[in-house]
Design an enzyme around this catalytic site. Structure first.
Site, PDB file in Angstrom:
ATOM      1  N   LYS A 142     -25.848  10.983 -57.067  1.00 50.01           N
ATOM      2  CA  LYS A 142     -25.218  12.245 -57.433  1.00 50.01           C
ATOM      3  C   LYS A 142     -23.805  12.304 -56.873  1.00 50.01           C
ATOM      4  O   LYS A 142     -23.467  11.632 -55.906  1.00 50.01           O
ATOM      5  CB  LYS A 142     -26.039  13.425 -56.891  1.00 50.01           C
ATOM      6  CG  LYS A 142     -27.409  13.576 -57.543  1.00 50.01           C
ATOM      7  CD  LYS A 142     -27.283  14.006 -58.988  1.00 50.01           C
ATOM      8  CE  LYS A 142     -28.638  14.175 -59.654  1.00 50.01           C
ATOM      9  NZ  LYS A 142     -29.349  12.904 -59.848  1.00 50.01           N
ATOM     10  N   ASP A 143     -23.005  13.173 -57.478  1.00 49.57           N
ATOM     11  CA  ASP A 143     -21.618  13.343 -57.072  1.00 49.57           C
ATOM     12  C   ASP A 143     -21.481  13.727 -55.609  1.00 49.57           C
ATOM     13  O   ASP A 143     -22.295  14.463 -55.058  1.00 49.57           O
ATOM     14  CB  ASP A 143     -20.965  14.449 -57.898  1.00 49.57           C
ATOM     15  CG  ASP A 143     -20.536  13.970 -59.262  1.00 49.57           C
ATOM     16  OD1 ASP A 143     -19.776  13.001 -59.316  1.00 49.57           O
ATOM     17  OD2 ASP A 143     -20.966  14.571 -60.255  1.00 49.57           O
ATOM     18  N   ARG A 144     -20.394  13.250 -55.027  1.00 44.25           N
ATOM     19  CA  ARG A 144     -20.023  13.711 -53.694  1.00 44.25           C
ATOM     20  C   ARG A 144     -19.286  15.045 -53.777  1.00 44.25           C
ATOM     21  O   ARG A 144     -19.609  15.985 -53.058  1.00 44.25           O
ATOM     22  CB  ARG A 144     -19.133  12.667 -53.002  1.00 44.25           C
ATOM     23  CG  ARG A 144     -18.579  13.152 -51.668  1.00 44.25           C
ATOM     24  CD  ARG A 144     -17.558  12.185 -51.106  1.00 44.25           C
ATOM     25  NE  ARG A 144     -16.942  12.734 -49.901  1.00 44.25           N
ATOM     26  CZ  ARG A 144     -15.885  12.205 -49.315  1.00 44.25           C
ATOM     27  NH1 ARG A 144     -15.315  11.130 -49.829  1.00 44.25           N
ATOM     28  NH2 ARG A 144     -15.378  12.751 -48.235  1.00 44.25           N
TER      29      ARG A 144
END
Length: 369
Positions: free
Chosen positions: A79-81
């Site tokens: 998942k995105d940071r």
């Protein structure tokens, strides 16, 4: 120039420009789990809400908390940071004794649910992801933007691999070419790559193989969008069942196929390149071969085959589920929709227009996985 900057738009010219991810709250992603926990077993499932941190960092933190090796922590996808995301992790605790879960909560992460399960979490074990995206500084005619959103909901979009897959300025594709022994000159010709003694780690090699495969798929999809057949049928089409990786065909065009295509039960597919015969034939295969006949594409194809990858397929068409939108302010538009695993929210945004992403290079390779 990036691998995605010149992709054609299926629904026409851009209808907006906007900015995204000025704060992590502008990009929210919630995993849609594929199963319910069994309530027993030696794997502790933790649903974690994280902010401003990537998946690998949280996994390492969970391993330290549990006093186990990092390989004992699993997750379904990256998942995105630069986002606020909710996802599951599994922590292997053979004695079924967990440290204090409350000790994990801080400004970066909170555990919102926990339960025991009888097996570890497998990669890809999710039903999909639900996105809530806030676009700011929106420029464009509201009527045109809303009409485009309605068209996307009704017709779907091309199932592009997003820019996150290719690295900064598409550098992962150039690196894949170098790994295969080539470098591309400014005029497009291929030259032998300088010999390098640097050995790639397994994860680096896998990332470059994925980038090469994704670039070839996007080139085929680009050809189908350009000819207007990305959501239709060509002679020799290989069909993919919606919501699965099952492929069938080619078979003669029929009213039954037309009905299934219209209700999004099936989609035309394109190649994820590897060794073996193309599943498509006739006109569909000719488009695929033609789109990948330039020297760099041929080099990528040969490299993937030599690396041992096998021919697979991916749907050319994607339909966002439950697409909703609302104007929070005159120039602030919020979108909400769900996507299947492995599909990219940036593909939805591309059909709207040009969105400047402040978190563009602070994301995982599979940011939308």
């Amino acid at each position: 120039m990036s691998e995605t900057s010149l992709l054609p738009r299926a629904h026409g010219a851009a209808v907006l420009s906007a900015a995204m991810r000025s704060t992590p709250d502008d990009f929210q992603v919630d995993e849609l789990p594929a199963f319910e926990p069994s309530g027993e077993g030696e794997h502790l499932l933790l649903t974690v809400r994280k902010r401003g941190q990537n998946t690998a960092y949280i996994a390492k933190k969970l391993a330290h908390w549990a006093g186990i090796a990092e390989m004992g922590v699993s997750y379904a996808g990256l998942k995105d940071r630069h986002a606020v995301t909710t996802q599951r992790f599994s922590v292997h605790l053979p004695r079924r004794i967990a440290p204090d879960i409350a000790a994990l909560d801080d400004t970066q992460m909170q555990v919102v649910e926990s339960s025991w399960h009888n097996r570890k979490l497998q990669r890809g074990a999710l039903h999909g992801n639900r996105f809530v995206l806030t676009l700011r500084q929106v420029q464009g005619e509201r009527d045109a933007i809303e009409q485009r959103l309605q068209a996307i909901a009704a017709r779907g979009i091309p199932n592009w691999f997003g820019e996150q897959r290719f690295g900064r300025d598409g550098g992962n594709v150039a690196a894949a070419l170098a790994m295969f022994g080539h470098v591309q000159a400014d005029d497009g010709t291929l030259l032998p790559a300088p010999t390098s003694r640097r050995r790639l780690r397994h994860d680096q090699r896998s990332m470059l193989l994925s980038a090469a495969r994704s670039a070839l798929f996007n080139r085929v999809l680009g050809a189908r969008v350009a000819q207007g057949s990305w959501d239709g049928a060509l002679e020799g089409e290989a069909w993919m069942l919606d919501g699965s990786r099952s492929v069938f065909g080619p078979e003669p065009w029929s009213e039954a196929l037309a009905e299934r295509l219209a209700r999004f039960d099936i989609h035309p597919s394109g190649p994820l390149w590897g060794a073996g015969q193309l599943r498509s034939t006739d006109q569909a295969a000719a488009v695929e071969q033609g789109a990948l006949s330039d020297p760099p594409s041929i080099a990528l194809r040969q490299g993937l085959e030599a690396a041992g990858l096998k021919q697979e397929r991916r749907a050319l068409r994607l339909r966002p589920h439950g697409l909703e939108y609302q104007w929070l302010e005159p120039q602030t538009l919020q979108l909400a929709f769900a996507l299947p695993p492995g599909c990219y929210a940036t593909a939805v945004l591309w059909e709207l227009g040009d969105v400047a992403d402040a978190g563009r290079f602070n994301v995982d390779v599979r940011a939308d996985a």
